[in-house]
Motif scaffolding. Structure first.
Motif, PDB file in Angstrom:
ATOM      1  N   MET A   1       0.850  -1.198   0.000  1.00  6.30           N
ATOM      2  CA  MET A   1       0.000   0.000   0.000  1.00  6.30           C
ATOM      3  C   MET A   1       0.888   1.251   0.000  1.00  6.30           C
ATOM      4  O   MET A   1       1.730   1.399   0.872  1.00  6.30           O
ATOM      5  CB  MET A   1      -0.851  -0.017   1.282  1.00  6.30           C
ATOM      6  CG  MET A   1      -2.115   0.787   1.193  1.00  6.30           C
ATOM      7  SD  MET A   1      -2.925   0.857   2.778  1.00  6.30           S
ATOM      8  CE  MET A   1      -3.375  -0.850   3.045  1.00  6.30           C
ATOM      9  N   LYS A   6      -4.056   9.374  -4.146  1.00  4.30           N
ATOM     10  CA  LYS A   6      -4.702   8.666  -5.249  1.00  4.30           C
ATOM     11  C   LYS A   6      -5.198   9.674  -6.288  1.00  4.30           C
ATOM     12  O   LYS A   6      -5.808  10.695  -5.931  1.00  4.30           O
ATOM     13  CB  LYS A   6      -5.870   7.831  -4.712  1.00  4.30           C
ATOM     14  CG  LYS A   6      -5.401   6.659  -3.885  1.00  4.30           C
ATOM     15  CD  LYS A   6      -4.830   5.629  -4.806  1.00  4.30           C
ATOM     16  CE  LYS A   6      -4.196   4.499  -4.082  1.00  4.30           C
ATOM     17  NZ  LYS A   6      -3.488   3.604  -5.001  1.00  4.30           N
ATOM     18  N   ASN A  85     -11.848   1.156  -6.524  1.00  2.00           N
ATOM     19  CA  ASN A  85     -10.498   0.637  -6.731  1.00  2.00           C
ATOM     20  C   ASN A  85      -9.495   1.407  -5.861  1.00  2.00           C
ATOM     21  O   ASN A  85      -8.657   0.811  -5.166  1.00  2.00           O
ATOM     22  CB  ASN A  85     -10.140   0.760  -8.224  1.00  2.00           C
ATOM     23  CG  ASN A  85      -8.787   0.169  -8.557  1.00  2.00           C
ATOM     24  OD1 ASN A  85      -7.787   0.543  -7.964  1.00  2.00           O
ATOM     25  ND2 ASN A  85      -8.745  -0.743  -9.510  1.00  2.00           N
ATOM     26  N   GLU A  86      -9.595   2.731  -5.865  1.00  2.00           N
ATOM     27  CA  GLU A  86      -8.616   3.534  -5.120  1.00  2.00           C
ATOM     28  C   GLU A  86      -8.828   3.427  -3.612  1.00  2.00           C
ATOM     29  O   GLU A  86      -7.866   3.362  -2.845  1.00  2.00           O
ATOM     30  CB  GLU A  86      -8.674   4.989  -5.617  1.00  2.00           C
ATOM     31  CG  GLU A  86      -8.186   5.085  -7.072  1.00  2.00           C
ATOM     32  CD  GLU A  86      -8.066   6.486  -7.651  1.00  2.00           C
ATOM     33  OE1 GLU A  86      -7.628   6.604  -8.804  1.00  2.00           O
ATOM     34  OE2 GLU A  86      -8.422   7.471  -6.969  1.00  2.00           O
ATOM     35  N   ASP A  89      -7.442   0.204  -2.348  1.00  2.00           N
ATOM     36  CA  ASP A  89      -5.980   0.288  -2.231  1.00  2.00           C
ATOM     37  C   ASP A  89      -5.552   1.042  -0.977  1.00  2.00           C
ATOM     38  O   ASP A  89      -4.437   0.867  -0.496  1.00  2.00           O
ATOM     39  CB  ASP A  89      -5.402   0.965  -3.480  1.00  2.00           C
ATOM     40  CG  ASP A  89      -4.038   0.421  -3.837  1.00  2.00           C
ATOM     41  OD1 ASP A  89      -3.757  -0.747  -3.511  1.00  2.00           O
ATOM     42  OD2 ASP A  89      -3.231   1.172  -4.412  1.00  2.00           O
ATOM     43  N   TYR A 216     -12.408  -8.582  -5.832  1.00  2.00           N
ATOM     44  CA  TYR A 216     -11.334  -7.995  -5.012  1.00  2.00           C
ATOM     45  C   TYR A 216     -11.250  -8.679  -3.640  1.00  2.00           C
ATOM     46  O   TYR A 216     -10.198  -8.711  -3.030  1.00  2.00           O
ATOM     47  CB  TYR A 216     -11.583  -6.509  -4.771  1.00  2.00           C
ATOM     48  CG  TYR A 216     -11.379  -5.550  -5.930  1.00  2.00           C
ATOM     49  CD1 TYR A 216     -11.823  -5.811  -7.215  1.00  2.00           C
ATOM     50  CD2 TYR A 216     -10.764  -4.320  -5.713  1.00  2.00           C
ATOM     51  CE1 TYR A 216     -11.668  -4.895  -8.252  1.00  2.00           C
ATOM     52  CE2 TYR A 216     -10.592  -3.400  -6.740  1.00  2.00           C
ATOM     53  CZ  TYR A 216     -11.056  -3.690  -8.002  1.00  2.00           C
ATOM     54  OH  TYR A 216     -10.897  -2.771  -9.009  1.00  2.00           O
TER      55      TYR A 216
END
Ligand code: URA
Length: 270
Positions: A1, A6, A85-86, A89, A216
């Motif tokens: 990470m 982002k 998605n971000e 993360d 995910y």
């Protein structure tokens, strides 16, 4: 990470401080994300995280000290897929979509809330993430927590299958209120078809969120305020909207406060 900011959501790991949150309430509308963070009595705003691209997001805490992000997904699945998605993360592992929807069944009234147990996913973005046949399923433990919360709050609630589509007008068979009066043949009569398939409501993000959750490995749920009654009208009932949205938000927050987060770990449902 990584600690980098982002690109789309405009914040990064360092903005979340020590003990970073793992839960996000995700709204299509930035105003709803603000409402959660700034106006719900059970939520204490820590700070605004970003307003980049209109994707307003906030860091906030609940009375038990648990922290969460109230974030904007933007309208529709392409934008949601980027935001999720971000956030994934950055360590988010539980996403609750708090949205609005149009009802496809007469008993699902404007002002009530619909908790999605699964979605019929007619969304292009999801096809970049999983095959069309891949199930768009909500997390069962989170979904039960949302139902328990709705019961506790004595909300007018429903649970069922949601249709997640890419367009508000054509894809939800709107012609009177749409600039485009021409529907493709495959969309003429789609509302009636979905009604017979026992689909409760239309919205524009949950299906892709649920497929992403499966791929995910995070927990996803969805609660939507009913703001249009599509059995009788195409219109959004603006007078009912704020109250219905607050009901959906209250259900999501109550679920977060009461749920046993142990069972949200992938080892229990994968
Ligand atoms: N959101 C939708 O996608 N459809 C509606 O009718 C209302 C909100």
């Amino acid at each position: 990470m990584s600690n980098d900011i982002k690109y789309h959501i405009g914040f990064g790991r360092e903005d979340l401080g020590e003990n970073p949150p793992t839960i996000t309430l995700l709204c299509g509308d930035p105003e709803r994300a603000r409402l959660i963070a700034e106006e719900m009595p059970e939520v204490r705003l820590e700070k605004g995280l970003s307003t980049k691209r209109g994707l307003h997001s906030y860091l906030a805490a609940l009375p038990d000290g648990r922290r969460l992000i109230s974030a904007t997904s933007g309208m529709g699945a392409p934008s949601l897929s980027i935001v999720v998605n971000e956030l994934f993360d950055l360590g988010i592992r539980t996403f609750i979509r708090v949205g609005t929807c149009g009802s496809l069944q007469p008993e699902v009234r404007v002002g009530s809330v619909v908790i999605s147990r699964a979605a019929l996913c007619r969304q292009g973005a999801a096809s970049d993430i999983a095959p069309v046949e891949y199930p768009a399923a909500a997390n069962p433990f989170l979904t039960v927590a949302l139902v328990e919360a709705a019961k506790k709050l004595k909300a007018d609630w429903h649970i069922g299958i949601t249709a997640s589509v890419d367009t508000f007008y054509e894809g939800q068979e709107r012609t009177e209120s749409s600039a485009n009066k021409h529907l493709l043949r495959r969309l003429v009569g789609i509302n009636e078809e979905y009604r017979h398939l026992n689909i409760l409501n239309y919205e524009m993000e949950a299906g892709t969120l649920f497929k992403m959750a499966g791929v995910y490995g995070f927990a996803a749920g969805c609660v939507c305020a009913v703001i249009a009654g599509r059995t009788s009208s195409e219109e959004v009932v603006l007078e009912e909207k704020r109250k219905a949205e607050k009901n959906a938000i209250a259900v999501a927050l109550q679920a977060v406060m009461e749920m046993d987060t142990e069972y949200l770990q992938p080892k229990y449902w994968r």
